[in-house]
Scaffold this motif. Sequence first.
Motif: not given
Length: 126
Positions: A68-89
């Motif tokens: 619903r808020h896809a046009s605004g600045p909303a992000f999914i921040v994922v830290r994985d098993g390798s400790l990398d942090i990925s940022v998704f729209a």
Amino acid sequence: MWRLISDGLKRSGRRIETTRLESWAIPGVPDVLLCSESGVFSFLELKVSESTTGKLNLSPHQCAWLSRHASGPAFIVVRDGSLDISVFAGSNAVDLRMDGLAAVPPLAVFEEPYDWPEFFRLTSPV
């Protein structure tokens, strides 16, 4: 994950106001509200995943809110098993839930030591 983001903000040099959101009244609201120095609001949904390819544990309420808020600045921040942090729209919530992390290219990936100024430049624009 919240502590990692909070500590990263201190190291970033930015003066971003953060609010940790916990709402039973409105299911699906992201975990963190950011307010940049210029008053721009953005939202972060924080997730930890042991896999770099598996489906992300997003609830239907979270997917609905982010869609619903896809046009605004909303992000999914994922830290994985390798400790990398990925940022998704946030607009990719349904695909991440249904098809997994490998199905959606992240906006950015941060490896240790994390580039916190760049992370917050992306997630909390001035």
